[in-house]
Motif scaffolding. Structure first.
Motif, PDB file in Angstrom:
ATOM      1  N   ALA A   1       0.842  -1.196   0.000  1.00 53.73           N
ATOM      2  CA  ALA A   1       0.000   0.000   0.000  1.00 53.73           C
ATOM      3  C   ALA A   1       0.875   1.244   0.000  1.00 53.73           C
ATOM      4  O   ALA A   1       1.898   1.302   0.693  1.00 53.73           O
ATOM      5  CB  ALA A   1      -0.915  -0.016   1.213  1.00 53.73           C
ATOM      6  N   GLY A   2       0.460   2.211  -0.807  1.00 46.19           N
ATOM      7  CA  GLY A   2       1.234   3.430  -0.945  1.00 46.19           C
ATOM      8  C   GLY A   2       2.220   3.405  -2.094  1.00 46.19           C
ATOM      9  O   GLY A   2       2.773   4.444  -2.473  1.00 46.19           O
TER      10      GLY A   2
ATOM     11  N   SER B   1       3.454   2.052  -6.175  1.00 43.14           N
ATOM     12  CA  SER B   1       3.004   2.350  -7.540  1.00 43.14           C
ATOM     13  C   SER B   1       3.194   1.148  -8.450  1.00 43.14           C
ATOM     14  O   SER B   1       4.074   0.312  -8.228  1.00 43.14           O
ATOM     15  CB  SER B   1       3.801   3.526  -8.115  1.00 43.14           C
ATOM     16  OG  SER B   1       3.565   4.706  -7.378  1.00 43.14           O
TER      17      SER B   1
ATOM     18  N   ARG C   1      -5.346   9.378  -8.103  1.00 44.66           N
ATOM     19  CA  ARG C   1      -4.310   8.371  -7.811  1.00 44.66           C
ATOM     20  C   ARG C   1      -3.880   7.619  -9.072  1.00 44.66           C
ATOM     21  O   ARG C   1      -2.710   7.249  -9.200  1.00 44.66           O
ATOM     22  CB  ARG C   1      -4.815   7.364  -6.775  1.00 44.66           C
ATOM     23  CG  ARG C   1      -5.155   7.966  -5.429  1.00 44.66           C
ATOM     24  CD  ARG C   1      -5.451   6.896  -4.384  1.00 44.66           C
ATOM     25  NE  ARG C   1      -6.595   6.062  -4.735  1.00 44.66           N
ATOM     26  CZ  ARG C   1      -6.524   4.752  -4.935  1.00 44.66           C
ATOM     27  NH1 ARG C   1      -5.365   4.117  -4.834  1.00 44.66           N
ATOM     28  NH2 ARG C   1      -7.617   4.064  -5.237  1.00 44.66           N
TER      29      ARG C   1
ATOM     30  N   ASP D   1      -0.778   5.057  -8.654  1.00 45.53           N
ATOM     31  CA  ASP D   1       0.020   5.601  -7.559  1.00 45.53           C
ATOM     32  C   ASP D   1      -0.763   5.545  -6.252  1.00 45.53           C
ATOM     33  O   ASP D   1      -1.986   5.531  -6.252  1.00 45.53           O
ATOM     34  CB  ASP D   1       0.409   7.054  -7.857  1.00 45.53           C
ATOM     35  CG  ASP D   1       1.307   7.175  -9.069  1.00 45.53           C
ATOM     36  OD1 ASP D   1       1.105   8.134  -9.857  1.00 45.53           O
ATOM     37  OD2 ASP D   1       2.210   6.340  -9.230  1.00 45.53           O
ATOM     38  N   ASN D   2      -0.019   5.531  -5.157  1.00 47.48           N
ATOM     39  CA  ASN D   2      -0.653   5.491  -3.841  1.00 47.48           C
ATOM     40  C   ASN D   2      -1.730   4.403  -3.783  1.00 47.48           C
ATOM     41  O   ASN D   2      -2.867   4.648  -3.364  1.00 47.48           O
ATOM     42  CB  ASN D   2      -1.261   6.866  -3.500  1.00 47.48           C
ATOM     43  CG  ASN D   2      -1.705   6.976  -2.067  1.00 47.48           C
ATOM     44  OD1 ASN D   2      -1.224   6.245  -1.192  1.00 47.48           O
ATOM     45  ND2 ASN D   2      -2.646   7.873  -1.808  1.00 47.48           N
TER      46      ASN D   2
ATOM     47  N   LYS E   1      -3.990   1.142  -2.873  1.00 50.14           N
ATOM     48  CA  LYS E   1      -4.608   0.689  -1.639  1.00 50.14           C
ATOM     49  C   LYS E   1      -4.978  -0.790  -1.780  1.00 50.14           C
ATOM     50  O   LYS E   1      -5.153  -1.273  -2.910  1.00 50.14           O
ATOM     51  CB  LYS E   1      -5.873   1.498  -1.358  1.00 50.14           C
ATOM     52  CG  LYS E   1      -5.645   2.995  -1.272  1.00 50.14           C
ATOM     53  CD  LYS E   1      -6.954   3.736  -1.093  1.00 50.14           C
ATOM     54  CE  LYS E   1      -6.735   5.243  -1.009  1.00 50.14           C
ATOM     55  NZ  LYS E   1      -8.008   5.988  -0.835  1.00 50.14           N
TER      56      LYS E   1
ATOM     57  N   SER F   1      -1.364  -4.628   2.663  1.00 49.69           N
ATOM     58  CA  SER F   1      -1.404  -3.517   3.633  1.00 49.69           C
ATOM     59  C   SER F   1      -0.186  -3.544   4.538  1.00 49.69           C
ATOM     60  O   SER F   1       0.592  -4.475   4.543  1.00 49.69           O
ATOM     61  CB  SER F   1      -2.673  -3.629   4.474  1.00 49.69           C
ATOM     62  OG  SER F   1      -2.720  -4.878   5.123  1.00 49.69           O
TER      63      SER F   1
END
Length: 125
Positions: free
Chosen positions: A14-15, A17, A65, A82-83, A85, A125
């Motif tokens: 998560a976070g 790319s 995103r 990007d970013n 989840k 996560s």
């Protein structure tokens, strides 16, 4: 034989790319895009872009995103993620659309379109 080939999927935290690529072979469509599908769930339209880029549509969950772009000369589209989840996880399919009326995140999920084999995206996560 006309076909779409997706690449670029994988596992990411998560976070992070990822960049998905879709190359269209022997296909001339007015619009292309991406939808996502998870087991037991319906297709979710993620992003769509018309030939020439005049129409771009995103699902609200990925706006700001994800970025869809196209190289019309080479019949290739991209999805910069990007970013990311965990809820972005799924099998991402590239779609070729034959009618401008289907050039939206809803229209790209239609059975009337053509899609590739999919590329898996897994976000931990």
């Amino acid at each position: 034989k006309p076909h779409l080939t997706e690449s670029g999927g994988g596992s990411v935290q998560a976070g992070g790319s990822l960049k998905l690529t879709c190359a269209a072979s022997e296909i001339v469509s007015v619009c292309m895009g991406w939808f996502r599908q998870n087991p037991g769930k319906p297709r979710e339209g993620i992003a769509a872009i018309s030939s020439g880029g005049g129409v771009i549509d995103y699902d609200d969950s990925v706006k700001d995103r994800f970025t869809i772009s196209a190289d019309d000369a080479n019949h290739t589209i991209y999805l910069q993620m990007d970013n990311v989840k965990p809820e972005d996880s799924g099998l991402y399919y590239c779609v070729a659309v034959w009618s401008y009326s289907y050039c939206s995140i809803v229209g790209i999920t239609s059975e009337d379109n053509m899609w590739g084999q999919g590329t898996q995206v897994t976000v931990s996560s």
